[in-house]
Enzyme design. Structure first.
Site, PDB file in Angstrom:
ATOM      1  N   GLY A   1       0.788  -1.059   0.012  1.00  0.00           N
ATOM      2  CA  GLY A   1      -0.086  -0.084   0.040  1.00  0.00           C
ATOM      3  C   GLY A   1       0.831   1.138  -0.020  1.00  0.00           C
TER       4      GLY A   1
ATOM      5  N   GLN B   1       2.837   9.981   1.343  1.00  0.00           N
ATOM      6  CA  GLN B   1       4.473   9.036   1.436  1.00  0.00           C
ATOM      7  C   GLN B   1       5.516   9.378   0.270  1.00  0.00           C
ATOM      8  OE1 GLN B   1       2.421   5.118   2.209  1.00  0.00           O
ATOM      9  NE2 GLN B   1       4.290   4.875   3.406  1.00  0.00           N
TER      10      GLN B   1
ATOM     11  N   CYS C   1       5.913  -0.233   7.408  1.00  0.00           N
ATOM     12  CA  CYS C   1       5.557   0.975   6.723  1.00  0.00           C
ATOM     13  C   CYS C   1       6.632   1.341   5.699  1.00  0.00           C
ATOM     14  CB  CYS C   1       5.106   2.157   7.557  1.00  0.00           C
ATOM     15  SG  CYS C   1       4.436   3.703   6.596  1.00  0.00           S
ATOM     16  N   LEU C   2       6.366   1.479   4.583  1.00  0.00           N
ATOM     17  CA  LEU C   2       7.464   2.260   3.684  1.00  0.00           C
ATOM     18  C   LEU C   2       8.149   3.465   4.087  1.00  0.00           C
ATOM     19  CD1 LEU C   2       6.055   1.459  -0.152  1.00  0.00           C
ATOM     20  CD2 LEU C   2       7.505  -0.111   1.325  1.00  0.00           C
TER      21      LEU C   2
ATOM     22  N   HIS D   1      -4.376   1.192   7.825  1.00  0.00           N
ATOM     23  CA  HIS D   1      -3.082   1.880   8.068  1.00  0.00           C
ATOM     24  C   HIS D   1      -3.081   2.805   6.706  1.00  0.00           C
ATOM     25  CE1 HIS D   1       1.350   1.076   7.829  1.00  0.00           C
ATOM     26  NE2 HIS D   1       1.441   1.881   6.692  1.00  0.00           N
ATOM     27  N   GLU D   2      -3.701   2.664   5.452  1.00  0.00           N
ATOM     28  CA  GLU D   2      -3.408   3.660   4.619  1.00  0.00           C
ATOM     29  C   GLU D   2      -4.700   4.925   5.080  1.00  0.00           C
ATOM     30  OE1 GLU D   2      -1.770   3.717   2.064  1.00  0.00           O
ATOM     31  OE2 GLU D   2      -0.971   1.810   2.751  1.00  0.00           O
TER      32      GLU D   2
ATOM     33  N   HIS E   1      -2.619   7.187   7.288  1.00  0.00           N
ATOM     34  CA  HIS E   1      -1.662   8.064   6.410  1.00  0.00           C
ATOM     35  C   HIS E   1      -2.361   9.126   5.992  1.00  0.00           C
ATOM     36  CE1 HIS E   1       2.113   6.060   6.205  1.00  0.00           C
ATOM     37  NE2 HIS E   1       1.385   5.011   5.689  1.00  0.00           N
TER      38      HIS E   1
HETATM   39 ZN   LIG Z   1       2.358   2.897   5.699  1.00  0.00          ZN
END
Ligand SMILES: [Zn+2]
Length: 169
Positions: A46, A51, A91-92, A133-134, A137
């Protein structure tokens, strides 16, 4: 399509509530394509626009299942949640560190697709975790914010070391 540069914690763009999307034109379509490319290049499941430094309410998701089912949520909103579930999260934007996070076990989400058409999606397991999670963000919240302060600090330190070692950010 072009891969965009990732933004890492503690960048302030990750902490801002993103703006709703109202223009679904060419520039937005390009952004969505670039987000998919960036997510796949970084081996994520995701990616939210903040991000890559864009304050818009859009996330791309592909849980890596067969057959592949990539999809986009724009201006999403959780309309129903049930139960509690602990799941290992990463998480990225906080690379190289993972921790168990408490989430709702199932969620139902109302969103628009990449062309502005309304739809609903929901479920449990990885899909429920990923949707929460998304959407976090897009509200300026990271998975580490769900951890106890000491654990949060440990995860942040571990990720910063990982980024230094791998020359990220
Ligand atoms: Zn993330």
């Amino acid at each position: 399509m072009a891969e965009r540069a990732m933004v890492y914690e503690p960048d302030s763009i990750l902490r801002k509530k993103a703006d709703p999307v109202s223009d679904f034109g060419d520039e937005f379509q390009q952004l969505v394509d670039d987000m998919f490319e960036t997510m796949y290049a970084n081996k994520g499941c995701g990616l939210a626009a903040p991000q890559i430094g864009i304050g818009l309410q859009v996330s791309v998701i592909d849980l890596g299942e067969e057959p592949a089912n990539p999809f986009v949520i724009v201006n999403p909103e959780i309309i129903e949640r049930t139960g509690i579930h602990n799941m290992e999260a990463g998480c990225l934007s906080v690379p190289g560190a993972f921790a168990a996070v408490e989430r709702s076990a199932t969620v139902r989400v109302k969103a628009q697709d990449r062309f502005g058409k309304p739809f609903e999606i929901g479920g449990d397991g990885l899909l429920a975790e990923c949707l929460q999670h998304e959407i976090d963000h897009l509200n300026g919240v990271l998975f580490i914010d769900h951890l106890q302060p000491v654990k949060k600090q440990m995860v942040q330190n571990k990720s910063r070391k990982f980024r230094r070692k791998n020359k990220l950010g």
